[in-house]
Design a protein around this motif. Structure first.
Motif, PDB file in Angstrom:
ATOM      1  N   LYS A  79      42.711  34.685 -20.359  1.00 27.96           N
ATOM      2  CA  LYS A  79      42.058  34.552 -21.660  1.00 27.96           C
ATOM      3  C   LYS A  79      41.584  33.113 -21.836  1.00 27.96           C
ATOM      4  CE  LYS A  79      44.319  36.055 -25.245  1.00 27.96           C
ATOM      5  NZ  LYS A  79      45.287  36.583 -26.225  1.00 27.96           N
ATOM      6  N   VAL A  80      40.342  32.969 -22.319  1.00 27.18           N
ATOM      7  CA  VAL A  80      39.792  31.659 -22.669  1.00 27.18           C
ATOM      8  C   VAL A  80      39.460  31.732 -24.149  1.00 27.18           C
ATOM      9  CG1 VAL A  80      37.950  29.999 -22.252  1.00 27.18           C
ATOM     10  CG2 VAL A  80      38.871  31.332 -20.343  1.00 27.18           C
ATOM     11  N   GLU A  81      40.060  30.830 -24.943  1.00 19.20           N
ATOM     12  CA  GLU A  81      39.891  30.877 -26.392  1.00 19.20           C
ATOM     13  C   GLU A  81      39.641  29.473 -26.942  1.00 19.20           C
ATOM     14  OE1 GLU A  81      43.023  34.338 -27.604  1.00 19.20           O
ATOM     15  OE2 GLU A  81      43.880  32.446 -26.885  1.00 19.20           O
ATOM     16  N   ILE A  82      38.947  29.436 -28.084  1.00 20.99           N
ATOM     17  CA  ILE A  82      38.778  28.194 -28.825  1.00 20.99           C
ATOM     18  C   ILE A  82      39.556  28.343 -30.124  1.00 20.99           C
ATOM     19  CG2 ILE A  82      37.150  26.735 -30.086  1.00 20.99           C
ATOM     20  CD1 ILE A  82      36.947  26.331 -27.160  1.00 20.99           C
ATOM     21  N   GLU A  83      40.479  27.431 -30.347  1.00 26.93           N
ATOM     22  CA  GLU A  83      41.279  27.446 -31.563  1.00 26.93           C
ATOM     23  C   GLU A  83      40.722  26.438 -32.550  1.00 26.93           C
ATOM     24  OE1 GLU A  83      45.265  26.542 -30.446  1.00 26.93           O
ATOM     25  OE2 GLU A  83      45.613  28.516 -29.584  1.00 26.93           O
ATOM     26  N   GLU A  84      41.171  26.557 -33.779  1.00 28.31           N
ATOM     27  CA  GLU A  84      40.773  25.612 -34.813  1.00 28.31           C
ATOM     28  C   GLU A  84      41.148  24.196 -34.383  1.00 28.31           C
ATOM     29  OE1 GLU A  84      41.843  25.020 -39.479  1.00 28.31           O
ATOM     30  OE2 GLU A  84      41.890  27.043 -38.654  1.00 28.31           O
ATOM     31  N   LEU A  88      40.594  24.011 -26.712  1.00 29.59           N
ATOM     32  CA  LEU A  88      40.327  25.025 -25.689  1.00 29.59           C
ATOM     33  C   LEU A  88      41.666  25.473 -25.137  1.00 29.59           C
ATOM     34  CD1 LEU A  88      38.463  26.568 -23.649  1.00 29.59           C
ATOM     35  CD2 LEU A  88      38.681  24.550 -22.184  1.00 29.59           C
ATOM     36  N   GLN A  89      41.910  26.789 -25.162  1.00 22.52           N
ATOM     37  CA  GLN A  89      43.160  27.337 -24.635  1.00 22.52           C
ATOM     38  C   GLN A  89      42.845  28.291 -23.506  1.00 22.52           C
ATOM     39  OE1 GLN A  89      46.526  28.423 -27.206  1.00 22.52           O
ATOM     40  NE2 GLN A  89      46.332  30.474 -26.359  1.00 22.52           N
ATOM     41  N   ILE A  90      43.455  28.048 -22.354  1.00 22.43           N
ATOM     42  CA  ILE A  90      43.312  28.919 -21.183  1.00 22.43           C
ATOM     43  C   ILE A  90      44.700  29.466 -20.889  1.00 22.43           C
ATOM     44  CG2 ILE A  90      42.665  29.048 -18.758  1.00 22.43           C
ATOM     45  CD1 ILE A  90      40.824  26.625 -19.268  1.00 22.43           C
ATOM     46  N   SER A  91      44.819  30.794 -20.889  1.00 25.59           N
ATOM     47  CA  SER A  91      46.128  31.409 -20.667  1.00 25.59           C
ATOM     48  C   SER A  91      45.971  32.663 -19.820  1.00 25.59           C
ATOM     49  CB  SER A  91      46.794  31.760 -22.007  1.00 25.59           C
ATOM     50  OG  SER A  91      45.992  32.681 -22.714  1.00 25.59           O
ATOM     51  N   ARG A 118      46.242  23.837 -22.822  1.00 28.77           N
ATOM     52  CA  ARG A 118      45.426  23.541 -24.001  1.00 28.77           C
ATOM     53  C   ARG A 118      44.794  22.166 -23.838  1.00 28.77           C
ATOM     54  NH1 ARG A 118      48.700  24.118 -29.167  1.00 28.77           N
ATOM     55  NH2 ARG A 118      46.763  24.868 -30.047  1.00 28.77           N
ATOM     56  N   ASP A 128      29.755  26.755 -29.627  1.00 27.41           N
ATOM     57  CA  ASP A 128      29.125  28.073 -29.728  1.00 27.41           C
ATOM     58  C   ASP A 128      28.363  28.465 -28.466  1.00 27.41           C
ATOM     59  OD1 ASP A 128      27.362  25.991 -30.242  1.00 27.41           O
ATOM     60  OD2 ASP A 128      26.139  27.150 -31.631  1.00 27.41           O
TER      61      ASP A 128
END
Length: 160
Positions: A79-84, A88-91, A118, A128
């Motif tokens: 999973k690649v996510e952008i948090e507030e 950038l979080q890669i898990s 992170r 974006d």
């Protein structure tokens, strides 16, 4: 040379770097001790190495590029996510191989378990327009940079 990495189990990351948010594992290296070398595998020992997945971050004139070696993982397991807060979080998670009752294991060296990394992204990252791809077990996350506007220079005509 800093004393901090030796205190925290020889981590290679820079503890003074404000953009690196490594998750410190207080048990890192504990399960690799000679005393526990012949103990049957446990969930904690299996995850010890996988937790510390190494990720490269380079900045080019056009983008920030993150590269992670994740051999044996499918893109569905990452999973690649952008948090507030521009994080950038890669898990991901590598499943443990099923043990059959009649199997006799001689050696278990491949790691399994979860990992999480992170990174705080700089202000010039276009959140974006992030693209991620995975090929041959290598995850690449590319984050374009905001183009720096060069100051406009206007020539003033001198009269007189």
């Amino acid at each position: 040379m800093s004393l901090i990495p030796s205190i925290f189990g020889g981590r290679r990351t820079n503890v003074f770097d404000p953009v690196s948010l490594d998750i410190w594992d207080p048990f890192e290296g504990f399960f690799a001790s000679p005393v526990l070398a012949n103990v049957p595998s446990s969930a904690a020992r299996d995850t010890a190495q996988f937790v510390s997945t190494r990720i490269d971050w380079k900045e080019t004139p056009e983008a920030h590029v993150f590269t992670a070696d994740l051999p044996g993982l499918k893109k569905e397991e990452v999973k690649v996510e952008i948090e507030e807060g521009r994080i950038l979080q890669i898990s991901g998670e590598r499943s443990k191989e099923q043990e059959e009752k009649n199997d006799k294991w001689h050696r278990v060296e491949r790691s399994s378990g979860k990992f999480l990394r992170r990174f705080r992204l700089p202000e010039n990252a276009k959140l974006d327009e992030i693209k991620a791809g995975m090929e041959n077990g290598v995850l690449t996350v590319k984050i374009p940079k905001v183009e720096e506007k060069k100051p406009e220079v206007k020539t003033i005509e001198i009269s007189g």
